[in-house]
Design a protein around this motif. Structure first.
Motif, PDB file in Angstrom:
ATOM      1  N   ARG B 132     111.350 -76.045  21.941  1.00 18.58           N
ATOM      2  CA  ARG B 132     109.833 -75.967  22.391  1.00 18.58           C
ATOM      3  C   ARG B 132     110.088 -75.500  23.977  1.00 18.58           C
ATOM      4  O   ARG B 132     109.061 -75.514  24.667  1.00 18.58           O
ATOM      5  CB  ARG B 132     109.115 -77.378  22.168  1.00 18.58           C
ATOM      6  N   ARG B 133     111.234 -75.331  24.401  1.00 18.81           N
ATOM      7  CA  ARG B 133     111.798 -74.820  25.994  1.00 18.81           C
ATOM      8  C   ARG B 133     110.958 -75.735  26.893  1.00 18.81           C
ATOM      9  O   ARG B 133     110.344 -75.349  27.759  1.00 18.81           O
ATOM     10  CB  ARG B 133     110.976 -73.448  25.948  1.00 18.81           C
ATOM     11  N   GLU B 134     111.112 -76.966  26.513  1.00 20.19           N
ATOM     12  CA  GLU B 134     110.594 -77.904  27.515  1.00 20.19           C
ATOM     13  C   GLU B 134     111.650 -78.544  28.234  1.00 20.19           C
ATOM     14  O   GLU B 134     111.689 -79.726  28.770  1.00 20.19           O
ATOM     15  CB  GLU B 134     110.074 -79.194  26.650  1.00 20.19           C
ATOM     16  N   MET B 135     112.740 -78.011  28.153  1.00 18.88           N
ATOM     17  CA  MET B 135     114.002 -78.736  28.861  1.00 18.88           C
ATOM     18  C   MET B 135     114.568 -77.757  30.185  1.00 18.88           C
ATOM     19  O   MET B 135     114.733 -76.606  29.822  1.00 18.88           O
ATOM     20  CB  MET B 135     115.265 -78.530  27.826  1.00 18.88           C
ATOM     21  N   ASP B 136     114.876 -78.477  31.175  1.00 13.11           N
ATOM     22  CA  ASP B 136     115.281 -77.781  32.460  1.00 13.11           C
ATOM     23  C   ASP B 136     116.821 -77.481  32.341  1.00 13.11           C
ATOM     24  O   ASP B 136     117.527 -78.278  31.446  1.00 13.11           O
ATOM     25  CB  ASP B 136     114.890 -78.489  33.580  1.00 13.11           C
ATOM     26  N   PRO B 137     117.523 -76.613  33.023  1.00 13.85           N
ATOM     27  CA  PRO B 137     118.854 -76.470  32.866  1.00 13.85           C
ATOM     28  C   PRO B 137     119.784 -77.652  32.954  1.00 13.85           C
ATOM     29  O   PRO B 137     120.744 -77.520  32.301  1.00 13.85           O
ATOM     30  CB  PRO B 137     119.162 -75.306  34.059  1.00 13.85           C
ATOM     31  N   SER B 138     119.535 -78.467  33.942  1.00 13.69           N
ATOM     32  CA  SER B 138     120.558 -79.543  34.177  1.00 13.69           C
ATOM     33  C   SER B 138     120.344 -80.343  32.958  1.00 13.69           C
ATOM     34  O   SER B 138     121.676 -81.128  32.299  1.00 13.69           O
ATOM     35  CB  SER B 138     120.115 -80.458  35.432  1.00 13.69           C
ATOM     36  N   GLU B 139     119.128 -80.709  32.302  1.00 13.40           N
ATOM     37  CA  GLU B 139     119.187 -81.411  30.867  1.00 13.40           C
ATOM     38  C   GLU B 139     119.765 -80.899  30.028  1.00 13.40           C
ATOM     39  O   GLU B 139     120.426 -81.274  29.142  1.00 13.40           O
ATOM     40  CB  GLU B 139     117.739 -81.443  30.574  1.00 13.40           C
ATOM     41  N   PHE B 140     119.588 -79.318  29.826  1.00 13.16           N
ATOM     42  CA  PHE B 140     120.624 -78.577  28.906  1.00 13.16           C
ATOM     43  C   PHE B 140     121.866 -78.809  29.151  1.00 13.16           C
ATOM     44  O   PHE B 140     122.697 -78.999  27.770  1.00 13.16           O
ATOM     45  CB  PHE B 140     119.951 -77.198  29.019  1.00 13.16           C
ATOM     46  N   ARG B 141     122.325 -78.676  30.236  1.00 15.89           N
ATOM     47  CA  ARG B 141     124.041 -78.920  30.322  1.00 15.89           C
ATOM     48  C   ARG B 141     124.018 -80.149  29.860  1.00 15.89           C
ATOM     49  O   ARG B 141     125.419 -80.422  29.327  1.00 15.89           O
ATOM     50  CB  ARG B 141     124.345 -78.603  31.758  1.00 15.89           C
ATOM     51  N   GLU B 142     123.677 -81.242  30.147  1.00 14.44           N
ATOM     52  CA  GLU B 142     123.789 -82.711  29.601  1.00 14.44           C
ATOM     53  C   GLU B 142     123.848 -82.550  27.965  1.00 14.44           C
ATOM     54  O   GLU B 142     124.647 -83.142  27.622  1.00 14.44           O
ATOM     55  CB  GLU B 142     122.569 -83.599  30.059  1.00 14.44           C
ATOM     56  N   LEU B 143     122.776 -81.909  27.356  1.00 13.01           N
ATOM     57  CA  LEU B 143     122.788 -81.921  26.090  1.00 13.01           C
ATOM     58  C   LEU B 143     124.010 -81.197  25.369  1.00 13.01           C
ATOM     59  O   LEU B 143     124.504 -81.484  24.317  1.00 13.01           O
ATOM     60  CB  LEU B 143     121.682 -81.086  25.547  1.00 13.01           C
ATOM     61  N   TYR B 144     124.509 -80.211  26.003  1.00  9.97           N
ATOM     62  CA  TYR B 144     125.579 -79.183  25.699  1.00  9.97           C
ATOM     63  C   TYR B 144     126.722 -80.225  25.448  1.00  9.97           C
ATOM     64  O   TYR B 144     127.437 -80.043  24.630  1.00  9.97           O
ATOM     65  CB  TYR B 144     125.884 -78.487  26.711  1.00  9.97           C
ATOM     66  N   LYS B 145     127.034 -81.037  26.627  1.00  8.88           N
ATOM     67  CA  LYS B 145     128.084 -81.753  26.736  1.00  8.88           C
ATOM     68  C   LYS B 145     128.127 -82.850  25.641  1.00  8.88           C
ATOM     69  O   LYS B 145     128.974 -83.357  24.934  1.00  8.88           O
ATOM     70  CB  LYS B 145     128.158 -82.661  28.068  1.00  8.88           C
ATOM     71  N   ARG B 146     126.792 -83.336  25.532  1.00  8.99           N
ATOM     72  CA  ARG B 146     126.600 -84.447  24.576  1.00  8.99           C
ATOM     73  C   ARG B 146     126.736 -83.937  22.980  1.00  8.99           C
ATOM     74  O   ARG B 146     127.171 -84.769  22.175  1.00  8.99           O
ATOM     75  CB  ARG B 146     125.043 -85.016  24.780  1.00  8.99           C
ATOM     76  N   ILE B 147     126.291 -82.863  22.846  1.00  8.05           N
ATOM     77  CA  ILE B 147     126.474 -82.202  21.427  1.00  8.05           C
ATOM     78  C   ILE B 147     128.067 -82.119  21.205  1.00  8.05           C
ATOM     79  O   ILE B 147     128.374 -82.811  20.128  1.00  8.05           O
ATOM     80  CB  ILE B 147     125.899 -80.885  21.224  1.00  8.05           C
ATOM     81  N   ASP B 148     128.979 -81.793  22.105  1.00  9.80           N
ATOM     82  CA  ASP B 148     130.226 -81.792  21.993  1.00  9.80           C
ATOM     83  C   ASP B 148     130.886 -83.116  21.723  1.00  9.80           C
ATOM     84  O   ASP B 148     131.812 -83.243  20.763  1.00  9.80           O
ATOM     85  CB  ASP B 148     130.842 -81.064  23.354  1.00  9.80           C
ATOM     86  N   LYS B 149     130.459 -83.990  22.418  1.00  9.36           N
ATOM     87  CA  LYS B 149     130.986 -85.395  22.258  1.00  9.36           C
ATOM     88  C   LYS B 149     130.409 -85.966  20.964  1.00  9.36           C
ATOM     89  O   LYS B 149     131.370 -86.484  20.054  1.00  9.36           O
ATOM     90  CB  LYS B 149     130.259 -86.254  23.473  1.00  9.36           C
ATOM     91  N   PHE B 150     129.352 -85.322  20.477  1.00 11.33           N
ATOM     92  CA  PHE B 150     128.741 -86.028  19.089  1.00 11.33           C
ATOM     93  C   PHE B 150     129.659 -85.497  18.102  1.00 11.33           C
ATOM     94  O   PHE B 150     129.940 -86.274  17.132  1.00 11.33           O
ATOM     95  CB  PHE B 150     127.347 -85.459  19.070  1.00 11.33           C
ATOM     96  N   PHE B 151     130.005 -83.934  18.229  1.00 10.46           N
ATOM     97  CA  PHE B 151     130.839 -83.619  16.958  1.00 10.46           C
ATOM     98  C   PHE B 151     132.275 -84.224  17.000  1.00 10.46           C
ATOM     99  O   PHE B 151     132.381 -84.666  15.862  1.00 10.46           O
ATOM    100  CB  PHE B 151     130.996 -81.851  17.366  1.00 10.46           C
ATOM    101  N   LEU B 152     132.748 -84.747  18.087  1.00  8.02           N
ATOM    102  CA  LEU B 152     133.894 -85.508  18.131  1.00  8.02           C
ATOM    103  C   LEU B 152     134.000 -86.865  17.383  1.00  8.02           C
ATOM    104  O   LEU B 152     134.652 -87.193  16.584  1.00  8.02           O
ATOM    105  CB  LEU B 152     134.369 -85.418  19.639  1.00  8.02           C
ATOM    106  N   GLU B 153     132.539 -87.466  17.936  1.00  2.40           N
ATOM    107  CA  GLU B 153     132.400 -88.875  17.538  1.00  2.40           C
ATOM    108  C   GLU B 153     132.388 -88.625  15.625  1.00  2.40           C
ATOM    109  O   GLU B 153     132.667 -89.379  15.155  1.00  2.40           O
ATOM    110  CB  GLU B 153     131.164 -89.299  17.993  1.00  2.40           C
ATOM    111  N   LEU B 154     131.430 -87.767  15.551  1.00  2.00           N
ATOM    112  CA  LEU B 154     131.044 -87.755  14.136  1.00  2.00           C
ATOM    113  C   LEU B 154     132.340 -87.439  13.181  1.00  2.00           C
ATOM    114  O   LEU B 154     132.555 -87.873  12.251  1.00  2.00           O
ATOM    115  CB  LEU B 154     130.187 -86.340  13.836  1.00  2.00           C
TER     116      LEU B 154
END
Lengths: 123, 255
Positions: B132-154
Motif C-alpha cells: 500500500r506504499r505506507e512504508m518508509d525506506p528505513s522500515e523497508f530495509r528492516e523488512l528486507y532483513k527480516r524476510i531473509d531471517k524468516f526464510f532461514l528460520e522457516l
C-alpha cells in the motif's frame, strides 16, 4: 482458572494437560487417583476437576461423591473423562452430580465443547 | 470332556458288577464290600489319570510360553521376562515410553510451528503496508532483513519439524513388539482357559460322583468399580458406542 487433572496413566494426564493448554488453561496440576486428589482439592483452591473413573485406590466416581459431600467443594465443576461406557455408569455419574461426561477415546473438539458448555452454565 | 472308559475297563467293570451281585445274593457281604472298594479304586484311578493328564497339559501350556522373537538382543531382553504378567508389564512400559516419546516430539514441534505462524503473521502485515506504499525506506530495509531471517528460520524449523515427525513415525515400532507379546499372552490365556474348562468339567464329574453340592453365587457386577473400555459394543443396548450416545443419554436425564 486452576484445574486438577486426575488419571492413573501419566500419558493420559499429559494429553489432557496439552489439550487444556491449547484451550488457554495453563494452570493445571495432576493427581494419579482420588486419594491423592482429594486432599489437593481441599487445600489447593481449584476451579475445575477433570477426572478418570477407573483408578486404583479411590475411583473417579468415589472422588466425585466425596467432592459433592464436602461443604467447601460441593459446587466444584467436575468433568469425567473415562473409558467407562455403560449406560448405568453414565446415569450413576449424572446422579452423583457430574457436570460433563466424555468417553475415551475422545477428540480435542469434544473436550473443548464439553468444557465450554460447563462454564457457560456456571457463568 | 466325557471320556468313555476303554474296553478293558468296561469289561472289568461288568465283571466286578456281576461278582458283586453274586456275593450279595449269596449273602456274602464281606466279599461284596471288598468288590465295592475295588470298584471305588477303579473309579479313583480313572479320576487321577484324568487329573494327571490335565495337569500335564497345563504345565505344557505354561512351559510352551517362551517367546522367540527377532535379534539376540531382543531375546536377551525377553528372556528376563519370565511370566505373562511381566510380559504385559513390558507392553505397558513400551507403550508408555512410545507415548511419552511421541508427546515429547509433538511438544517440541508445536512451538516451532507457532513461531513460524507468528512471524508470518507480522510479515504479512508489514508486506501489506509495503504494497500500500505506507512504508518508509528505513522500515523497508528492516523488512528486507527480516524476510531473509524468516526464510532461514522457516527452513530450519521445517527441517526440525520434519525430523521430529520421522522420529514420531519410528516411535510407533512398539506396536510390532507389543503385538507379538500380546499375541503370545493371548495364546497362553486361550490354552489355559481350555484346560481350565476341562478341569472344571472334571471337578463337576467328581462332584457328581461324590455328591458334593456347592453354594454357587453369581458375582454381582459392581458398576461403581471401573470396568475399562467395552469391546464389541455394536448392537448392545447397555453400552454407549459414541460421545453422541453419551450426550443423548445425558440430555434425556435433563442435562
Amino acid at each position: 482458572m486452576k484445574i486438577l487433572v486426575v488419571d492413573d496413566f501419566s500419558t493420559m494426564r499429559r494429553i489432557i494437560k496439552n489439550l487444556l493448554r491449547d484451550l488457554g488453561f495453563t494452570n493445571t496440576e495432576e493427581a494419579d487417583d482420588g486419594q491423592t486428589a482429594l486432599p489437593m482439592l481441599k487445600t489447593g483452591k481449584f476451579d475445575f476437576l477433570v477426572t478418570d473413573w477407573n483408578m486404583p485406590g479411590m475411583t473417579g466416581i468415589e472422588l466425585l461423591q466425596a467432592v459433592r459431600a464436602d461443604e467447601s467443594l460441593k459446587n466444584l465443576p467436575v468433568l469425567m473423562v473415562t473409558a467407562e461406557a455403560k449406560r448405568d455408569q453414565i446415569v450413576a455419574a449424572a446422579q452423583a452430580g457430574v457436570n460433563g461426561y466424555v468417553v475415551k477415546p475422545f477428540t480435542a473438539a469434544v473436550l473443548k465443547e464439553k468444557i465450554e458448555k460447563i462454564f457457560e452454565r456456571i457463568d | 470332556m466325557e471320556k468313555k472308559p476303554d474296553f478293558g475297563e468296561q469289561e472289568r467293570l461288568s465283571e466286578q458288577a456281576s461278582t458283586l451281585m453274586e456275593h450279595v445274593s449269596n449273602g456274602n457281604y464281606a466279599e461284596a464290600m471288598k468288590v465295592i472298594s475295588e470298584l471305588n479304586e477303579t473309579r479313583d484311578r480313572t479320576l487321577y489319570q484324568e487329573v494327571g493328564k490335565l495337569t500335564r497339559s497345563l504345565h505344557e501350556a505354561i512351559r510352551r510360553f517362551a517367546i522367540d522373537i527377532g535379534t539376540v538382543q531382543q531375546q536377551e531382553e525377553m528372556s528376563k521376562i519370565a511370566d505373562a504378567s511381566d510380559r504385559l508389564a513390558y507392553v505397558v512400559d513400551m507403550t508408555n515410553k512410545a507415548a511419552n516419546k511421541t508427546m515429547d516430539l509433538v511438544e517440541a514441534s508445536m512451538p516451532l510451528a507457532v513461531d513460524i505462524r507468528n512471524e508470518a503473521g507480522e510479515l504479512k502485515e508489514a508486506w501489506g503496508r509495503l504494497r500500500r506504499r505506507e512504508m518508509d525506506p528505513s522500515e523497508f530495509r528492516e523488512l528486507y532483513k527480516r524476510i531473509d531471517k524468516f526464510f532461514l528460520e522457516l527452513t530450519q524449523n521445517s527441517d526440525k519439524v520434519y525430523g521430529n515427525l520421522s522420529e514420531i513415525l519410528l516411535a510407533q515400532d512398539f506396536q510390532d513388539l507389543t503385538g507379538q507379546v500380546i499375541q503370545k499372552v493371548t495364546t497362553l490365556v486361550r490354552e489355559v482357559e481350555e484346560n481350565l474348562v476341562n478341569l472344571v468339567a472334571m471337578a463337576g464329574k467328581v462332584d457328581r460322583l461324590t455328591g458334593i453340592q456347592h453354594d454357587m453365587k453369581a458375582e454381582q457386577e459392581d458398576i461403581m468399580k471401573g470396568q475399562g473400555p467395552q469391546m464389541n459394543t455394536e448392537g448392545r443396548s447397555d453400552v454407549v458406542s459414541s460421545q453422541d450416545d453419551v450426550d443423548d443419554l445425558l440430555s434425556s436425564l435433563g442435562f
